[in-house]
Enzyme design. Structure first.
Site, short mmCIF file in Angstrom:
data_model
loop_
_atom_site.label_atom_id
_atom_site.label_comp_id
_atom_site.label_asym_id
_atom_site.label_seq_id
_atom_site.Cartn_x
_atom_site.Cartn_y
_atom_site.Cartn_z
N GLU A 122 -2.96 5.39 1.78
CA GLU A 122 -3.23 4.22 0.93
C GLU A 122 -3.56 4.70 -0.46
O GLU A 122 -4.29 5.69 -0.63
CB GLU A 122 -4.47 3.43 1.41
CG GLU A 122 -4.29 2.50 2.57
CD GLU A 122 -5.59 1.73 2.86
OE1 GLU A 122 -6.46 1.63 1.97
OE2 GLU A 122 -5.72 1.24 3.99
N GLU A 167 -3.94 -10.68 -0.49
CA GLU A 167 -4.33 -11.24 0.80
C GLU A 167 -5.62 -12.06 0.63
O GLU A 167 -6.69 -11.50 0.41
CB GLU A 167 -4.54 -10.11 1.81
CG GLU A 167 -3.28 -9.29 2.07
CD GLU A 167 -3.58 -8.04 2.87
OE1 GLU A 167 -3.99 -8.18 4.05
OE2 GLU A 167 -3.42 -6.93 2.34
N LYS A 171 -9.00 -11.43 2.90
CA LYS A 171 -9.73 -10.16 2.93
C LYS A 171 -11.17 -10.41 2.54
O LYS A 171 -11.47 -11.19 1.64
CB LYS A 171 -9.08 -9.14 1.98
CG LYS A 171 -7.78 -8.56 2.51
CD LYS A 171 -7.53 -7.16 1.98
CE LYS A 171 -8.41 -6.16 2.69
NZ LYS A 171 -8.13 -4.77 2.30
N GLU A 189 -10.72 -6.94 -3.52
CA GLU A 189 -10.00 -6.70 -2.26
C GLU A 189 -8.85 -7.70 -2.07
O GLU A 189 -7.88 -7.41 -1.36
CB GLU A 189 -10.96 -6.78 -1.08
CG GLU A 189 -11.96 -5.64 -1.01
CD GLU A 189 -11.30 -4.30 -0.73
OE1 GLU A 189 -10.33 -4.26 0.05
OE2 GLU A 189 -11.76 -3.29 -1.29
#
Length: 314
Positions: free
Chosen positions: A239, A287, A290, A296
């Site tokens: 990541e 997203e 999250k 995030e």
């Protein structure tokens, strides 16, 4: 079933209530020329959509499964039977046994779980799929200068990297210059954190010169592997990314700069290890479910309607 290696993949997180269908997600990967994907749990719809595409896959065993895998070879075998064997046309590359497990008691289950999963894959004639675990960067310490990097907990890490050396699997590491930068803006400059010219750091320990924080962080991982006596273990960045909104330094401009420069950079590797460095960008979509800091929810390269969050060229 197992494919060759390219430099750039993208993590496909699914913590949103407005995300495209798996078939549309895979179409978007293909239309952008993205040749690898990471998923954080086996999902049948995604695996079906990936079948026959040649997109290389890094698939996680969710953290909550690790205890069962560690104690029960049959649990690992059942998981392989349910989530790998039905998809012979998926180009599985790696299975990560857990992501960023930092609890000391839980960490003790990682290596036994990896061994049982490896045995299950071997019994299913799937030895080409390599088993590892995805590590938070906190497992490395003394990372500046890069040549002084070591494992923070040798008792945890040494047996794992010994096992990786024996199996030929890579060390998977999540590497985020963004978090290092926002945690220490006094000593780290934004240009250094985003691959831009302006900062040069010479490491007296290895004689190498660094112009990007990403390279320095990755080379500290190689130093830790050397310190543990396992210099031959390959590193895959499982990541990395930069948020476009939600907090300090999280802007569209910084995210675009970091991610485009990353794409352009990783084919050449690091000062210590030139050559392609397989890297998974986080993440494909913003997203909205999250949890945690607002950032995030803003790591996506694309919006849920598949429009670009900002312009990138793969």
């Amino acid at each position: 079933m197992v494919t060759g290696v390219h430099s750039i993949g993208v993590c496909n997180g699914v913590l949103g209530n407005n995300l495209p269908s798996p078939a549309d997600v895979v179409k978007l990967y293909r239309s952008k020329g993205i040749t690898a994907m990471r998923i954080y749990a086996p999902e049948s719809n995604v695996l079906r959509a990936l079948s026959g595409t040649g997109i290389g896959l890094l698939m996680d065993v969710p953290n909550e499964n690790i205890t069962a895998f560690a104690s029960s070879p049959s649990a690992a075998a059942a998981w392989v039977k349910a989530n790998v064997q039905p998809y012979p046309r998926v180009s599985f590359r790696y299975i990560a046994v857990g992501n960023e497990i930092m609890d000391v008691d839980a960490q003790k289950n990682i290596l036994p779980a990896m061994k049982n999963l490896d045995a299950a894959l071997a019994a299913a004639h799937l030895r080409g799929i390599k088993v590892s675990t995805a590590l938070r960067f906190d497992v490395f310490t003394d990372t500046f200068p890069p040549s002084s990097g070591v494992f923070a907990d040798d008792d945890f890490m040494d047996p794992i990297v010994e096992y990786l050396e024996n199996t030929g699997a890579p060390l998977l590491a999540n590497v985020y210059p963004y978090f290092a930068y926002v945690g220490d803006t006094t000593n780290i400059h934004l240009d250094y954190a985003t691959f831009q010219p302006g900062t040069t750091v010479t490491d007296d320990g290895n004689g190498l010169t660094y112009t990007s924080l990403f390279d320095a962080m990755v080379d500290s991982i190689y130093a830790a592997l050397e310190d543990s006596g396992r210099p031959g273990v390959k590193v895959v960045v499982s990541e990395t990314g930069w948020p476009s909104s939600g907090s300090f330094a999280a802007t569209v401009q910084n995210a675009r700069t970091y991610n485009q420069n990353l794409i352009n950079h990783v084919g050449g590797g690091t000062p210590k290890r030139p050559g392609p460095l397989e890297t998974y960008m986080f993440a494909m979509f913003n997203e909205n479910l999250k949890t945690g800091d607002e950032t995030e929810r803003h790591f996506g390269l694309f919006n849920p309607d598949k429009s670009p969050a900002y312009t990138l060229s793969f």
